[in-house]
Design an enzyme around this catalytic site. Structure first.
Site, short mmCIF file in Angstrom:
data_model
loop_
_atom_site.label_atom_id
_atom_site.label_comp_id
_atom_site.label_asym_id
_atom_site.label_seq_id
_atom_site.Cartn_x
_atom_site.Cartn_y
_atom_site.Cartn_z
N LYS B 174 0.86 -1.18 0.00
CA LYS B 174 0.00 0.00 0.00
C LYS B 174 0.90 1.24 0.00
CE LYS B 174 -0.80 1.56 4.59
NZ LYS B 174 -1.55 2.34 5.42
N HIS B 204 -1.37 -4.85 5.60
CA HIS B 204 -0.81 -5.71 6.65
C HIS B 204 -1.76 -5.87 7.84
CE1 HIS B 204 0.34 -1.79 8.32
NE2 HIS B 204 0.24 -2.40 9.48
N LYS B 208 -2.84 -9.42 10.75
CA LYS B 208 -2.79 -9.45 12.22
C LYS B 208 -3.70 -10.55 12.76
CE LYS B 208 -1.83 -4.58 13.13
NZ LYS B 208 -0.62 -4.69 13.94
N GLU B 242 -4.44 6.72 16.98
CA GLU B 242 -3.00 6.67 17.22
C GLU B 242 -2.61 7.82 18.12
OE1 GLU B 242 -0.78 5.11 13.42
OE2 GLU B 242 -2.29 6.57 12.84
N ASP B 261 -4.55 7.46 4.36
CA ASP B 261 -3.58 6.67 5.13
C ASP B 261 -4.26 5.54 5.92
OD1 ASP B 261 -0.93 6.15 6.04
OD2 ASP B 261 -1.44 7.07 7.97
N HIS B 266 -7.40 0.47 6.40
CA HIS B 266 -7.63 -0.23 7.67
C HIS B 266 -9.08 -0.08 8.17
CE1 HIS B 266 -3.46 -0.64 7.45
NE2 HIS B 266 -3.07 0.31 8.27
N LYS B 363 -4.55 11.06 14.28
CA LYS B 363 -3.19 11.10 14.87
C LYS B 363 -3.24 11.97 16.11
CE LYS B 363 -0.64 9.26 11.50
NZ LYS B 363 0.14 8.04 11.76
#
Lengths: 350, 513
Positions: B174, B204, B208, B242, B261, B266, B363
């Site tokens: 990505k 990714h 998980k 995050e 992002d 996700h 963020k």
């Protein structure tokens, strides 16, 4: 990894109801006197328990060793643990129980477990199963771990097998052919029948994995049908059950497609204990081939394929030297009867 | 002597009963961007751990491709250092590394250099001859996205992508495009050389363990599925929060923002697995068909009403004073890039009609947390005198992805005493407490799956394009508005006040994860 381990409480009892009461107290951190932070934490979270584990030990020194294995095991398998110290040959009748709660923290995760040590002499030692049964957590599997050679003729053995879903032994602990035969009977008898787990079989996972990998390669699969022999090199001291099982495994697998594989066992004084080399020979139209696995010091296994007189593939992988609690942990996650193990055991005894 | 068998074996019977993944065919992995950060931090440590645990086949080989001046020995030494620094298992076993390193070679070339691909083809031929890789190839694009198209083009025109026997697969990291048009363009470019079955688009997050566990939680437990619908669910909140800032990724983040992002990949992945129907089986297309159906069913978003964006200013996080986004390295002092996004959406199907989903990511939020939280409807009537339904906290089922992976269920209980008083208690399950074992890194799982040809945990073309279509709609909406007065939340806050208003106007509140 950050680790901590604390014992929250430890008390001694003789009455089953008192033991049950104490177990509830320690399980939920309800002790009046247990207002510690650790106990409050224990009370504040739901307990993750995955099984009941009963371990049988023969004497006090063994009790210490087994307790430390179980301490380490509790990290991966939070469980209700009963340790039975059954000494029926000691004369005066005695029955004593010690209940304790342990809490472990590792990498921020907390695991709490309860343990009961039941210590009996004389006649009560023969009937410890009757005390163990009401102390188990309902609806969770019961695993009976019998370190050393089980006392197959002790009624306690049958009573506990009746209670257990799975019996775990270590055939590396001096099992002879008669012991192996008795073990197979336990898996196959109609009553007091438990599935069998063997730590020695778990030690063979890497050997079986690597042997199977040779024939995962499409170019090699055809050669498996032309297997004509296997050599197992092993140390000659102590039990040879590990080598027997490995030989029994490949023999039983190939028997499923109608191939009888001659097994050559090569005990060697100069080799360390256990299986050290495993060679598979194939023939057929594609010509002779040898698939070899050699165990090296430092926990490594090197593998080689020789086609005719040419070496075509080599690699080195890890062969973990697993601690008892790791082997136990593997056995505890396997569901039901391990048919492959039973077939390997049967073939090893043939 | 052995008896002769008349028919060859159709399967490897020695594998029976081994609860271990099948071993991939011997193959060569060509890593483009071999001297980069991703290769050093993730790929090579993943390959080492796969080798260590016996998951890689004999003859497995790696060709590193980059334009960095390195000899083969220097490249291997560089990779050994990377493994020593970033491997999850320590210490590194030298003999195992040595065995893997014997199969590592290095080709120096610019990614657009045609003659370089000739040398690459020769090296691949050598591996086929000497190490038995049998024409099986994984082309791993671990480069910056601007190189994807040219590498694919050269792999096609040089014939490497199609030559000879064996399978060929391509792994694309990505970001897969930066809008629908570029994603379609990239898909088209890749499809001119590879079929969809050969393409493995990595997110990714799907590698998980705990994300996969959400699927197990939903579809291996009979008690949840009957209540997993509009009749019992009040609403669902999905959070990927995050506490860190953009660290040193200012240049990239300025062009991406939170929407590209995290939301595009996700958050929408988590939405898909939370809302999807049960697939008939766990193969790649069955799972991805169901995920795509969720994305297709998303009701058109009214950007002005349903989407809130934010950007952090200076503030305090975890007891540390931190700069605002516009003060970060390689960020414009007038930047209008969003570092926070909250979206309200609905899914138009029988299961979820009129059930709101609230998604947020940002963020510099107060804590790091990824979770899917489901609020159930209150019981219609409480039989307990003087206890109003409104006084009850609703039941919440929360599936935590990180940290403290697990699930918790909030339920009502009676407070002991002569009076009927109710209180909410939490039933917590910590994944780590029941299985306190080290999970493999997501990259290990994904690399192995790719080599085995299992694309279940990779994004499919239509999935990626649907997700970008949603992002484009939001971007278009934003383009027609003037941006909010950024910064509009301080580092250490849960986004701008408008994000609270978004959910509160529906009579609900954000959870504090």
């Amino acid at each position: 990894m950050m680790q901590s381990h604390s014992e929250l409480s430890a008390r001694t009892f003789v009455d089953v109801h008192a033991i049950q009461e104490e177990l509830d107290q320690v399980r939920w951190g309800l002790h009046d006197g247990a207002g510690s932070e650790a106990a409050q934490h224990a009370a504040a979270e739901a307990r993750a328990s995955v099984l009941n584990l009963i371990a049988v030990v023969g004497n006090e020194p063994e009790l210490g060793e087994i307790s430390s294995v179980l301490d380490r095991l509790s990290i991966t398998n939070p469980s209700r643990t009963l340790i039975l110290l059954a000494q029926h040959t000691r004369e005066a009748d005695k029955l004593e129980a010690q209940v304790s709660a342990q809490e472990r923290t590792e990498s921020g995760h907390r695991v709490s477990t309860e343990r009961v040590i039941l210590h009996a002499h004389g006649e009560p030692a023969r009937h410890l199963a009757s005390l163990a049964a009401p102390l188990l957590i309902p609806d969770l599997p019961v695993i009976l771990w019998w370190p050393g050679r089980p006392q197959f003729d002790n009624p306690l053995f049958d009573d506990l097998c009746e209670l257990a879903d799975r019996l775990v032994v270590d055939t590396d602990e001096g099992f002879n052919d008669a012991d192996l035969t008795r073990l197979l009977e336990v898996a196959r008898r109609p009553k007091a029948r438990a599935s069998i787990g063997d730590l020695n079989w778990a030690r063979l996972i890497a050997w079986r994995h690597v042997a199977a990998q040779f024939f995962d390669m499409p170019a090699m699969l055809g050669r498996l049908a032309h297997i004509h022999g296997v050599s197992v090199f092993h140390g000659s001291d102590g039990s040879t059950a590990q080598a027997r099982l490995l030989g029994g495994w490949i023999r039983s697998r190939m028997a499923t497609v109608g191939i009888d594989v001659p097994i050559e066992f090569r005990p060697d004084d100069s080799l360390e204990h256990g299986v050290r080399r495993f060679l598979i020979y194939t023939g057929g139209d594609e010509g002779p081939a040898r698939f070899s696995m050699i165990r090296h010091r430092g926990g490594r296994l090197s593998t080689h394929i020789r086609l005719g007189d040419q070496d075509v593939a080599e690699r080195t992988v890890r062969l973990e030297s697993r601690a008892i609690e790791e082997l136990l942990s593997i056995e505890l996650t396997l569901p039901g009867h391990d048919v492959l193990f039973e077939q390997a055991l049967e073939a090893a005894l043939r | 002597m052995a008896q002769a068998v008349t028919t060859p074996l159709s399967q490897n019977i020695l594998r029976d009963g081994l609860i271990l993944p099948r071993t991939p065919d011997p193959a060569a992995m060509v890593i483009f961007g071999a001297s980069g950060d991703l290769t050093a931090r993730k790929l090579m440590p993943a390959l080492y751990n796969l080798a260590l645990n016996r998951y890689l086949p004999s003859g497995f080989s790696v060709i590193g491709v980059a334009d960095t001046a390195l000899t083969e020995d220097e490249y291997r030494a560089h990779m050994e250092q990377a493994v020593q620094k970033f491997s999850r298992t320590q210490p590194v076993d030298r003999a195992v590394w040595q065995s893997l390193a014997e199969g590592i070679s290095y080709v120096r070339m610019p990614f657009d250099d045609k003659s370089g691909y000739g040398r690459l083809a020769a090296e691949l031929d050598r591996l086929d001859r000497e190490r038995g890789t049998a024409g099986n190839r994984v082309f791993y694009l671990a480069t910056a996205p601007q190189f994807f198209s040219v590498i694919i083009d050269r792999l096609g025109s040089s014939g490497i992508a199609k030559a000879g026997e064996g399978w060929k697969r391509v792994v694309v990291e990505k970001p897969f495009g930066n809008d629908l048009k570029s994603a379609q363009g990239l898909n088209q470019a890749i499809h001119s050389v590879f079929t969809e079955q050969q393409i493995f688009r990595i997110d990714h997050y799907l590698g998980k363990e705990t994300v996969q566990n959400v699927l197990v939680f939903r579809f291996a437990n009979g008690i949840f599925e009957p209540i997993w619908n509009r009749r019992y669910v009040d609403h669902i909140q999905i959070t990927v929060a995050e506490d860190i800032g953009i660290e040193r990724r200012g240049k990239y983040y300025e062009t991406a923002g939170a929407l590209r992002d995290i939301f595009q990949n996700h958050l929408l992945q988590l939405l898909s697995i939370a809302a999807m129907e049960a697939p008939p089986n766990f193969d790649a297309d069955s799972v991805r068909d169901e995920k795509v159906k969720v994305l297709k069913s998303i009701h058109p978003i009214d950007v002005a009403k349903d989407v809130i964006r934010g950007q952090y200013g200076p503030g305090w996080v975890g007891g540390q004073q931190v700069p605002g986004y516009r003060q970060e390295l390689n960020v414009s002092p007038q930047s209008t890039t969003e570092t926070f996004v909250a979206v309200r959406l609905k899914i138009d199907n029988w299961r979820w009609a009129e059930t709101p989903f609230y998604l947020r990511t940002g963020k510099r939020l107060p804590s790091r947390a990824s979770e899917i939280a489901i609020q159930f409807k209150n019981p219609p009537h409480l039989p307990f005198a003087k206890t109003a339904v409104e006084e009850l906290t609703p039941n919440w089922l929360v599936m935590r992805i990180q940290p403290h992976e697990g699930a918790s269920l909030k339920i009502a209980a009676k407070i002991p005493g002569p009076v009927m008083r109710l209180r909410t208690v939490n039933m917590d399950f910590f994944y780590g407490s029941s299985f306190m074992v080290e999970s493999p890194d997501a990259y290990e799982r994904l690399v192995l799956d790719c080599m085995l040809g299992d694309a279940t945990l990779f994004a499919r073309e239509d999935e990626v394009e649907r997700a970008w279509g949603l992002v484009d709609r939001i971007e278009a909406g934003w383009a027609s508005q003037s941006p909010p007065p950024f910064p509009n939340y301080a580092a250490g806050e849960w986004g701008p006040p408008e994000a609270d208003a978004l959910i509160e106007q529906d009579g609900k509140r954000w959870r504090r994860p």
